[in-house]
Scaffold this motif. Structure first.
Motif, PDB file in Angstrom:
ATOM      1  N   GLU A 112      74.653-119.186  25.946  1.00  0.00           N
ATOM      2  CA  GLU A 112      74.700-119.075  27.421  1.00  0.00           C
ATOM      3  C   GLU A 112      74.399-120.403  28.099  1.00  0.00           C
ATOM      4  N   TYR A 157      82.754-100.075  29.383  1.00  0.00           N
ATOM      5  CA  TYR A 157      81.311-100.310  29.603  1.00  0.00           C
ATOM      6  C   TYR A 157      81.061-101.083  30.900  1.00  0.00           C
ATOM      7  N   SER A 159      77.798-103.193  32.803  1.00  0.00           N
ATOM      8  CA  SER A 159      76.416-103.644  32.876  1.00  0.00           C
ATOM      9  C   SER A 159      76.006-103.582  34.345  1.00  0.00           C
ATOM     10  N   ARG A 161      75.125-105.072  36.888  1.00  0.00           N
ATOM     11  CA  ARG A 161      75.160-106.103  37.912  1.00  0.00           C
ATOM     12  C   ARG A 161      76.353-105.934  38.862  1.00  0.00           C
ATOM     13  N   HIS A 413      68.592-103.712  36.170  1.00  0.00           N
ATOM     14  CA  HIS A 413      69.612-104.551  36.784  1.00  0.00           C
ATOM     15  C   HIS A 413      69.716-104.281  38.284  1.00  0.00           C
ATOM     16  N   ASN A 473      76.407-107.560  27.569  1.00  0.00           N
ATOM     17  CA  ASN A 473      76.472-108.121  26.213  1.00  0.00           C
ATOM     18  C   ASN A 473      76.194-106.950  25.285  1.00  0.00           C
ATOM     19  N   ALA A 477      72.855-105.758  23.059  1.00  0.00           N
ATOM     20  CA  ALA A 477      71.842-104.945  23.740  1.00  0.00           C
ATOM     21  C   ALA A 477      71.547-103.655  22.988  1.00  0.00           C
ATOM     22  N   ILE A 497      84.770-109.101  30.495  1.00  0.00           N
ATOM     23  CA  ILE A 497      84.795-109.729  31.829  1.00  0.00           C
ATOM     24  C   ILE A 497      83.393-110.287  32.051  1.00  0.00           C
ATOM     25  N   LYS A 500      79.250-115.789  31.517  1.00  0.00           N
ATOM     26  CA  LYS A 500      78.772-116.748  30.525  1.00  0.00           C
ATOM     27  C   LYS A 500      79.110-116.270  29.120  1.00  0.00           C
ATOM     28  N   ASN A 502      78.605-115.122  25.482  1.00  0.00           N
ATOM     29  CA  ASN A 502      77.537-114.463  24.723  1.00  0.00           C
ATOM     30  C   ASN A 502      78.067-113.957  23.388  1.00  0.00           C
ATOM     31  N   GLU A 559      85.500-109.529  40.373  1.00  0.00           N
ATOM     32  CA  GLU A 559      85.524-108.292  39.574  1.00  0.00           C
ATOM     33  C   GLU A 559      86.453-107.231  40.170  1.00  0.00           C
ATOM     34  N   THR A 658      59.495-103.350  21.453  1.00  0.00           N
ATOM     35  CA  THR A 658      60.311-104.532  21.769  1.00  0.00           C
ATOM     36  C   THR A 658      60.262-104.766  23.276  1.00  0.00           C
ATOM     37  N   ARG A 660      60.607-107.814  26.798  1.00  0.00           N
ATOM     38  CA  ARG A 660      61.226-109.018  27.333  1.00  0.00           C
ATOM     39  C   ARG A 660      60.182-110.111  27.463  1.00  0.00           C
ATOM     40  N   THR A 667      69.627-110.029  27.528  1.00  0.00           N
ATOM     41  CA  THR A 667      70.086-110.860  26.404  1.00  0.00           C
ATOM     42  C   THR A 667      70.326-112.305  26.818  1.00  0.00           C
ATOM     43  N   ASN A 741      66.686-105.972  17.776  1.00  0.00           N
ATOM     44  CA  ASN A 741      67.532-104.775  17.796  1.00  0.00           C
ATOM     45  C   ASN A 741      68.088-104.425  16.427  1.00  0.00           C
TER      46      ASN A 741
HETATM   47  N1  MGD Z   1      65.315-103.482  21.740  1.00  0.00           N
HETATM   48  C1  MGD Z   1      65.591-103.385  23.031  1.00  0.00           C
HETATM   49  N2  MGD Z   1      66.873-103.325  23.415  1.00  0.00           N
HETATM   50  C2  MGD Z   1      67.171-103.203  24.722  1.00  0.00           C
HETATM   51  C3  MGD Z   1      66.143-103.156  25.696  1.00  0.00           C
HETATM   52  C4  MGD Z   1      64.784-103.239  25.261  1.00  0.00           C
HETATM   53  O1  MGD Z   1      63.820-103.220  26.057  1.00  0.00           O
HETATM   54  N3  MGD Z   1      64.556-103.361  23.921  1.00  0.00           N
HETATM   55  N4  MGD Z   1      66.493-103.015  27.017  1.00  0.00           N
HETATM   56  C5  MGD Z   1      67.756-102.376  27.317  1.00  0.00           C
HETATM   57  C6  MGD Z   1      68.080-102.486  28.739  1.00  0.00           C
HETATM   58  S1  MGD Z   1      66.872-101.888  29.814  1.00  0.00           S
HETATM   59  C7  MGD Z   1      69.259-102.976  29.207  1.00  0.00           C
HETATM   60  S2  MGD Z   1      69.588-102.856  30.884  1.00  0.00           S
HETATM   61  C8  MGD Z   1      70.268-103.526  28.292  1.00  0.00           C
HETATM   62  C9  MGD Z   1      70.993-104.751  28.884  1.00  0.00           C
HETATM   63  O2  MGD Z   1      72.258-104.811  28.449  1.00  0.00           O
HETATM   64  P1  MGD Z   1      73.431-105.591  29.229  1.00  0.00           P
HETATM   65  O3  MGD Z   1      73.390-105.283  30.665  1.00  0.00           O
HETATM   66  O4  MGD Z   1      74.700-105.298  28.509  1.00  0.00           O
HETATM   67  O5  MGD Z   1      73.058-107.085  28.935  1.00  0.00           O
HETATM   68  P2  MGD Z   1      72.759-108.391  29.769  1.00  0.00           P
HETATM   69  O6  MGD Z   1      71.941-109.212  28.859  1.00  0.00           O
HETATM   70  O7  MGD Z   1      72.158-108.065  31.073  1.00  0.00           O
HETATM   71  O8  MGD Z   1      74.198-109.079  29.952  1.00  0.00           O
HETATM   72  C10 MGD Z   1      74.295-110.453  30.013  1.00  0.00           C
HETATM   73  C11 MGD Z   1      75.725-110.922  30.144  1.00  0.00           C
HETATM   74  O9  MGD Z   1      76.293-110.417  31.335  1.00  0.00           O
HETATM   75  C12 MGD Z   1      77.288-111.327  31.807  1.00  0.00           C
HETATM   76  N5  MGD Z   1      77.145-111.437  33.263  1.00  0.00           N
HETATM   77  C13 MGD Z   1      76.120-111.953  33.957  1.00  0.00           C
HETATM   78  N6  MGD Z   1      76.377-111.867  35.287  1.00  0.00           N
HETATM   79  C14 MGD Z   1      77.579-111.286  35.427  1.00  0.00           C
HETATM   80  C15 MGD Z   1      78.385-110.899  36.542  1.00  0.00           C
HETATM   81  O10 MGD Z   1      78.034-111.085  37.706  1.00  0.00           O
HETATM   82  N7  MGD Z   1      79.566-110.292  36.260  1.00  0.00           N
HETATM   83  C16 MGD Z   1      79.997-110.080  34.989  1.00  0.00           C
HETATM   84  N8  MGD Z   1      81.156-109.464  34.805  1.00  0.00           N
HETATM   85  N9  MGD Z   1      79.274-110.455  33.939  1.00  0.00           N
HETATM   86  C17 MGD Z   1      78.075-111.011  34.147  1.00  0.00           C
HETATM   87  C18 MGD Z   1      77.044-112.667  31.169  1.00  0.00           C
HETATM   88  O11 MGD Z   1      78.219-113.032  30.464  1.00  0.00           O
HETATM   89  C19 MGD Z   1      75.845-112.437  30.253  1.00  0.00           C
HETATM   90  O12 MGD Z   1      76.033-113.006  28.984  1.00  0.00           O
HETATM   91  O13 MGD Z   1      69.630-103.910  27.055  1.00  0.00           O
HETATM   92  C20 MGD Z   1      68.929-102.839  26.446  1.00  0.00           C
HETATM   93  N10 MGD Z   1      68.497-103.182  25.100  1.00  0.00           N
END
Ligand code: MGD
Ligand code: MGD
Ligand code: MO
Length: 771
Positions: A112, A157, A159, A161, A413, A473, A477, A497, A500, A502, A559, A658, A660, A667, A741
């Motif tokens: 990233e 899927y 995410s 945001r 998010h 990602n 995740a 889509i 950055k 990943n 988007e 686990t 943050r 991620t 994970n």
């Molecule tokens: N072991 C363990 N696993 C977990 C968790 C945990 O506490 N422990 N937590 C969980 C939780 S709560 C969550 S929410 C998930 C997160 O899972 P995700 O939401 O899938 O992951 P993120 O790391 O938020 O995604 C980061 C990527 O989003 C993209 N991105 C950033 N901004 C934008 C944007 O504006 N538009 C688009 N299209 N892409 C964008 C970038 O390319 C970046 O690399 O992980 C989960 N996994």
């Protein structure tokens, strides 16, 4: 993969200073310099963060007030902004230089850190490289592939945001194509809330607003690391503490934000040498997974106080009028609590009877109580029961649907809650099926789609063949990293889509595309007009967000535009959705949302620009219970710690939590410094109780391997980590996601809600044999 470390000699010294304060400003200035950003650009941008007429922060979902502070942002919100407005570019040149196999050896941070993606890309297996592709060609090819696949085998899927506008379009696209497979990051997050709360109070979201935070006279915090994950909330906690409201926290780890805080908004506080505000009046380090036991103890204490009050002819401690008029199932709850045994409560919670009785006394005296919670409750096998038990605790004293009181799930998010509101869900009962069909002249597929865990199951058994991701990602995740990464490559289509690069991008399927998009901070001009988007925060409040920074590249599309182009290339003529018209003017998408959800979004376009936004209609916050009985339900857990896969009798099996770090957003790993825990230089560390370490013959910095304890025949290992003694209950240990994970079995999730149980992974820890 290379190690998530930046030194051979990481330092680990528990941080004992307040959060906020100078430390957060220093950290910010360092981050701006690392990103190569001019200080003036940074401050000019941050000034508009979370303000009316500005943009809504891309970090957490905490509420945005109508009368913002001069700097309505925090260290971590600012880091998320810097990460997005970075001048670094991950451009054509970068992809010419590096093969995908080579990039697979890089860490999440290094990927990233390359900066913003600038151009659409397609993976070329013969070169093992990403090659630029023209947008229209990419859309045509993806459309043709989707049309050659069974819609049920494709997952869409999201995410948390993406804006309300993009999300609403996205789910229509998936459903018109023929798929309800719409997992959302909330499936890994607050789905225990989304399933648990409707059964209890008939609302899938929290019941409090900022006015309630201003009015409360007590707060609970269960399992939320506020200082790192929703730091702006600390201002409301601090104000409550200053007016004498007790704040009682339950968390296995001592998280600094809920211990000491200095407001960076207050020059006087910043300059004073004191230790900041004591944020929790009581801080209880319960055992991981011990919350139901602890809450039962508190409830038991409340019943005892109520008995005593009745006997003495004093006012009741229970809100009997509320229970009578509004609740269902109280008797069963009362029996459950009264029958519970203190020895068992103490054993399962790791807390003493006197601590829980003290909490009961404090709670009994309060009149307006907010219960906040996060992943410490939701990411367990018994995630739903955790949430429902917290509701029980509030209901017994009528702490719901009145000013200053209620349930407060702190969402993740920035728009994760809103996406559900506008149709991102695999569950048909949560969307207005008939309206969609009538408005847009198509048939919504009638079977339930796949959630996150079910999508992973499909990847593993081969029934899912295509993945189209609006952000996130996913593969990184979710649990079961090794098996997922291997199976992912067997799929036919991987479309990402993203903003950055990943790791999920590097899992090349038969056909793999990266479609780079605008971030929320960037100017989004369509048809010559700057567009506005919207999000819903944790308090069900809708806000406008105006992107005004120059796009990272001229080639980026928004988007909504990417969604529309994919839809036109795939399902042209299969519905009457006016894709081009919507993209030319986003207010038309908002009109469509209002038409589909008139109760929540009436006069959407008129109201959403108002400072402070507008609130959705949440029945439970006015004591309208949209449940089967029309009442709020006391719901009884099966037991204290129902965790069938953890052998709690064996001292060699630890529960891995686990979490943050203060230097990541999920991620997206900004760096290797978890400042608020005092861990610097590594993420490959397991924090453990000193007595447990001694028993295992371990000392600080020893190298260890961690292995999942599960008798399913699968070996899950994380190798060559460091161990360090930490203030954490015996039997628990903690480390960082996403690296860990790899240890979580896919089946280890909250029952019914399917949230991976990332806070209680059964593991064995062994010292590495030097070779
Ligand atoms: N072991 C363990 N696993 C977990 C968790 C945990 O506490 N422990 N937590 C969980 C939780 S709560 C969550 S929410 C998930 C997160 O899972 P995700 O939401 O899938 O992951 P993120 O790391 O938020 O995604 C980061 C990527 O989003 C993209 N991105 C950033 N901004 C934008 C944007 O504006 N538009 C688009 N299209 N892409 C964008 C970038 O390319 C970046 O690399 O992980 C989960 N996994
Ligand atoms: N800076 C930053 N902000 C973020 C994110 C980020 O990654 N970085 N992620 C965003 C997202 S998507 C989310 S979902 C939220 C997550 O915000 P949180 O809900 O705070 O998530 P975690 O970091 O997983 O921390 C969970 C907390 O629960 C505690 N805990 C663990 N097990 C138990 C238990 O059994 N009982 C109790 N009572 N406590 C327990 C842990 O010690 C930890 O303090 O933050 C959002 N905001
Ligand atoms: Mo989340």
């Amino acid at each position: 993969m290379d190690r998530s470390e930046n030194t051979d000699k990481p330092t680990i010294e528990p941080y004992d200073r307040p959060t906020g304060g100078w430390g957060s400003i220093k950290s910010l200035v360092e981050k701006s310099a690392q990103e190569g950003l001019l200080t003036s650009t940074v401050w000019a941008t941050l000034e508009r963060q979370n303000k009316a007429g500005g943009y809504q922060c891309v970090s957490c979902s905490w509420a945005k007030p109508a009368d913002p502070r001069p700097f309505e942002y925090c260290e971590n919100g600012a880091k998320a902004t810097l990460w997005e407005i970075t001048p670094k570019r991950c451009d054509r040149d970068f992809f010419r230089k590096h093969t995908v196999s080579e990039l697979l050896e890089w860490t999440d941070h290094d990927l990233e850190k390359q900066g913003r993606l600038t151009t659409p890309l397609k993976y070329d297996p013969s070169l093992d490289q990403y090659i630029p592709i023209a947008w229209d060609k990419a859309f045509r090819e993806i459309g043709a592939l989707l049309n050659d696949m069974d819609p049920k085998s494709v997952v869409f899927y999201v995410s948390g945001r993406a804006s309300l506008e993009a999300s609403h379009m996205w789910q229509l696209f998936a459903r018109i194509y023929g798929s309800n497979n719409l997992p959302d990051s909330s499936n890994m997050c607050h789905e225990s809330t989304s399933v648990g709360l409707p059964e209890s109070i008939g609302s899938p979201v929290g019941t409090v607003t900022l006015d309630d935070f201003d009015a409360c006279d007590m707060m609970f915090f269960f399992g939320h690391n506020t200082g790192t994950n929703a730091p702006r909330l600390l201002h409301w906690v601090q104000e409550a503490r200053k007016r004498g409201a007790p704040v009682i926290t339950f968390n296995p780890l001592q998280e600094r934000g809920l211990m000491r805080f200095k407001s960076p908004q207050q020059p006087f506080e910043m300059l004073s040498p004191d230790e900041g505000t004591k944020m929790s009046s009581d801080y209880y380090q319960l055992k991981g997974g011990g919350d139901i036991a602890a809450m039962t103890g508190i409830a038991k204490a409340v019943f005892a106080l109520d008995d005593a009050a009745t006997e003495a002819g004093k006012p009741r401690v229970l809100d009997t009028a509320f229970i009578e008029e509004h609740c269902h199932g109280f008797e069963a709850f009362e029996s459950f609590v009264r029958d519970a045994d203190w020895t068992e409560i103490e054993r399962c919670s790791g807390l003493t009877r006197s601590d829980l009785e003290h909490t009961g006394r404090v709670y009994s005296k309060a009149e307006r109580v907010i219960a906040n919670y996060g992943m410490g409750l939701t990411q367990h096998r018994h995630g739903i029961e955790n949430v429902q038990m917290l509701v029980n605790l509030l209901l017994m004293r009528g702490m719901m649907g009145k000013t200053g009181a209620g349930i407060s799930p702190i969402r993740g998010h920035s728009n994760v809650q809103g996406q559900r509101t506008v149709g991102i869900t695999e569950k048909l009962e949560l969307i207005p099926v008939e309206k969609f069909e009538a408005f847009y002249d198509f048939t919504v597929p009638k079977e339930k789609g796949r959630d996150t865990v079910e999508s992973c199951e499909g990847i593993l058994d081969g029934s899912v063949k295509g993945f189209v991701c609006l952000g996130g990602n996913f593969s990184r995740a979710v649990p079961e990293t090794a098996a997922i990464e291997q199976a992912w490559r067997k799929m036919r289509l991987n479309v990402q889509i993203s903003t950055k690069l990943n790791r999920n991008h590097l899992l090349a399927a038969e056909n793999t595309y990266i479609l780079p998009c605008l971030g929320r901070l960037e100017r989004d001009t369509q048809n010559g007009v700057d567009q506005t988007v919207s999000i819903e925060d944790s308090t069900a409040c809708i806000h406008a967000s105006f992107g005004r920074t120059e796009p990272a590249s001229k080639e980026l599309l928004s988007e909504p535009r990417i969604t529309a182009e994919l839809a036109k290339a795939t399902i042209d003529g299969k519905s009457s959705v006016p894709w081009d018209e919507w993209v030319a003017d986003y207010s038309k998408i908002r009109d469509a949302i209002e038409r589909a959800y008139p109760d929540d979004f009436s006069q959407f376009n008129e109201r959403f620009r108002e400072p402070g936004g507008f609130h959705r209609d949440i029945g439970a916050s006015k004591r309208e219970w949209r449940t089967e009985t029309g009442r709020a339900h006391f719901l009884i857990p099966e037991g204290f710690d129902v965790n069938p896969d953890i052998d709690t009798t064996s001292p060699d099996v630890f529960k891995l939590i686990t979490v943050r770090s203060n230097d990541q957003f999920n991620t997206s790993v900004y760096g290797y410094d978890d400042r608020l825990r005092g861990v610097d230089g590594t993420r490959m560390i397991i924090l453990m109780n000193a007595a447990d370490m001694k028993r295992l013959g371990l000392t600080d910095h020893d190298r260890i391997d961690i292995e999942t304890v599960a008798d399913d025949g699968v070996a899950r290992k994380a190798e060559d980590y460091r161990v360090h003694a930490w203030n954490i209950p015996a039997g628990d240990c903690a480390g960082y996601f996403p690296e860990l994970n790899a240890l979580i079995p896919l089946w280890h999730h909250s029952r019914r809600a399917h949230v991976p149980a990332a806070k209680s992974v059964p593991v064995r820890i062994t010292k590495r044999v030097a070779n």
